[in-house]
Write a protein that holds these residues in place. Sequence first.
Motif, short mmCIF file in Angstrom:
data_model
loop_
_atom_site.label_atom_id
_atom_site.label_comp_id
_atom_site.label_asym_id
_atom_site.label_seq_id
_atom_site.Cartn_x
_atom_site.Cartn_y
_atom_site.Cartn_z
N ALA A 30 0.84 -1.20 0.00
CA ALA A 30 0.00 0.00 0.00
C ALA A 30 0.88 1.25 0.00
O ALA A 30 0.62 2.20 -0.76
CB ALA A 30 -0.94 -0.01 1.21
N GLU A 31 1.90 1.24 0.81
CA GLU A 31 2.83 2.39 0.84
C GLU A 31 3.51 2.57 -0.51
O GLU A 31 3.64 3.69 -1.01
CB GLU A 31 3.87 2.23 1.96
N GLN A 32 3.93 1.46 -1.11
CA GLN A 32 4.59 1.53 -2.42
C GLN A 32 3.62 2.05 -3.48
O GLN A 32 3.99 2.87 -4.32
CB GLN A 32 5.13 0.16 -2.81
N SER A 33 2.37 1.60 -3.43
CA SER A 33 1.37 2.05 -4.39
C SER A 33 1.12 3.55 -4.25
O SER A 33 0.99 4.27 -5.25
CB SER A 33 0.05 1.30 -4.19
N ILE A 34 1.05 4.02 -3.02
CA ILE A 34 0.84 5.45 -2.79
C ILE A 34 2.04 6.25 -3.29
O ILE A 34 1.87 7.28 -3.94
CB ILE A 34 0.54 5.71 -1.30
N GLU A 35 3.24 5.75 -3.01
CA GLU A 35 4.44 6.43 -3.52
C GLU A 35 4.42 6.50 -5.05
O GLU A 35 4.73 7.54 -5.63
CB GLU A 35 5.71 5.70 -3.06
N ASN A 36 4.05 5.39 -5.69
CA ASN A 36 3.96 5.36 -7.16
C ASN A 36 2.93 6.36 -7.66
O ASN A 36 3.18 7.09 -8.63
CB ASN A 36 3.60 3.96 -7.66
N THR A 37 1.78 6.40 -7.01
CA THR A 37 0.71 7.33 -7.41
C THR A 37 1.14 8.77 -7.24
O THR A 37 0.93 9.61 -8.14
CB THR A 37 -0.57 7.06 -6.59
N ALA A 48 4.18 9.93 -7.20
CA ALA A 48 5.23 10.24 -8.16
C ALA A 48 4.63 10.57 -9.53
O ALA A 48 5.07 11.51 -10.21
CB ALA A 48 6.21 9.07 -8.28
N ILE A 49 3.62 9.83 -9.92
CA ILE A 49 2.95 10.11 -11.20
C ILE A 49 2.26 11.46 -11.14
O ILE A 49 2.35 12.27 -12.07
CB ILE A 49 1.95 8.98 -11.55
N MET A 50 1.57 11.72 -10.03
CA MET A 50 0.87 13.00 -9.88
C MET A 50 1.85 14.17 -9.89
O MET A 50 1.57 15.23 -10.45
CB MET A 50 0.05 13.00 -8.59
N GLU A 51 3.02 13.96 -9.31
CA GLU A 51 4.05 15.00 -9.28
C GLU A 51 4.54 15.33 -10.68
O GLU A 51 4.76 16.49 -11.02
CB GLU A 51 5.21 14.55 -8.39
N ARG A 52 4.67 14.30 -11.51
CA ARG A 52 5.10 14.52 -12.90
C ARG A 52 4.10 15.36 -13.67
O ARG A 52 4.46 16.05 -14.61
CB ARG A 52 5.32 13.18 -13.61
N PHE A 53 2.82 15.27 -13.27
CA PHE A 53 1.78 16.05 -13.93
C PHE A 53 1.49 17.36 -13.20
O PHE A 53 0.54 18.06 -13.53
CB PHE A 53 0.49 15.23 -14.06
N GLY A 54 2.29 17.66 -12.20
CA GLY A 54 2.13 18.91 -11.47
C GLY A 54 0.96 18.93 -10.51
O GLY A 54 0.47 20.00 -10.14
N ASP A 90 0.19 18.10 -4.89
CA ASP A 90 -0.50 18.56 -3.70
C ASP A 90 -2.01 18.40 -3.79
O ASP A 90 -2.75 18.93 -2.97
CB ASP A 90 -0.15 20.03 -3.43
N ALA A 91 -2.48 17.67 -4.79
CA ALA A 91 -3.92 17.54 -5.01
C ALA A 91 -4.61 16.66 -3.97
O ALA A 91 -5.80 16.77 -3.77
CB ALA A 91 -4.18 16.98 -6.41
N LEU A 92 -3.87 15.79 -3.30
CA LEU A 92 -4.46 14.88 -2.32
C LEU A 92 -4.15 15.35 -0.90
O LEU A 92 -3.00 15.68 -0.57
CB LEU A 92 -3.93 13.47 -2.49
N SER A 93 -5.18 15.35 -0.05
CA SER A 93 -4.97 15.68 1.37
C SER A 93 -4.46 14.44 2.10
O SER A 93 -4.52 13.32 1.57
CB SER A 93 -6.29 16.15 1.98
N ASP A 94 -4.01 14.64 3.32
CA ASP A 94 -3.56 13.50 4.14
C ASP A 94 -4.70 12.52 4.38
O ASP A 94 -4.49 11.30 4.42
CB ASP A 94 -2.99 13.99 5.47
N GLU A 95 -5.93 13.04 4.55
CA GLU A 95 -7.09 12.17 4.76
C GLU A 95 -7.35 11.30 3.53
O GLU A 95 -7.65 10.12 3.65
CB GLU A 95 -8.34 13.00 5.06
N GLN A 96 -7.23 11.91 2.35
CA GLN A 96 -7.44 11.15 1.11
C GLN A 96 -6.37 10.07 0.94
O GLN A 96 -6.66 8.96 0.50
CB GLN A 96 -7.44 12.09 -0.09
#
Length: 181
Positions: free
Chosen positions: A109-116, A118-124, A127-133
Amino acid sequence: MEEKESAVKAGVNAGLILGIVSAIFTFLIYFINPNTLASGAYGFGLLAVFTVLAVILGIRYRKSIGGFISFGEAYKFSIVAFVVMILIGFVTSILLFVVIDPALPARLAEQSIENTLAIMERFGAADALSDEQIDEMRDGIIEGYTVFGIFKANLISIIFYSILSLIVAGIVKKKDKSLEY
């Protein structure tokens, strides 16, 4: 006269091969680098391997029954093979995620979140996800590795593999042109 093997029996045999290959790959990757189990490339790679193997095994079956097979029989062969493979994968997943390494789902789960992220960061959009999300996403991923989560994922897989079986059957089928008049 020699009796031909039925599409169902040949599908079960092919499914056993696919399932064993799946289990071997899963445990091999687990022992080499468990985080790879969370990568999309691993999933797509396995899908490609299973598709190619199903076509090869389907063509081998077609040759064993005289070189010709209808689309319906080819579909029956491939769907049975994929369902048997999914059943073996279900058992493999429960063994790995529930019995052998119950802490693995949290790491994946941690690895999947890191992967997600990283992808979101590449698209700028890092910061779109909150800690709760992120926490909800983590809980959802971990839920997917429970017995019920694995069962639910396998039910969805059956739908996907039934569509893939159409493709495999389309490749494997071969009409006997001499019977047309």
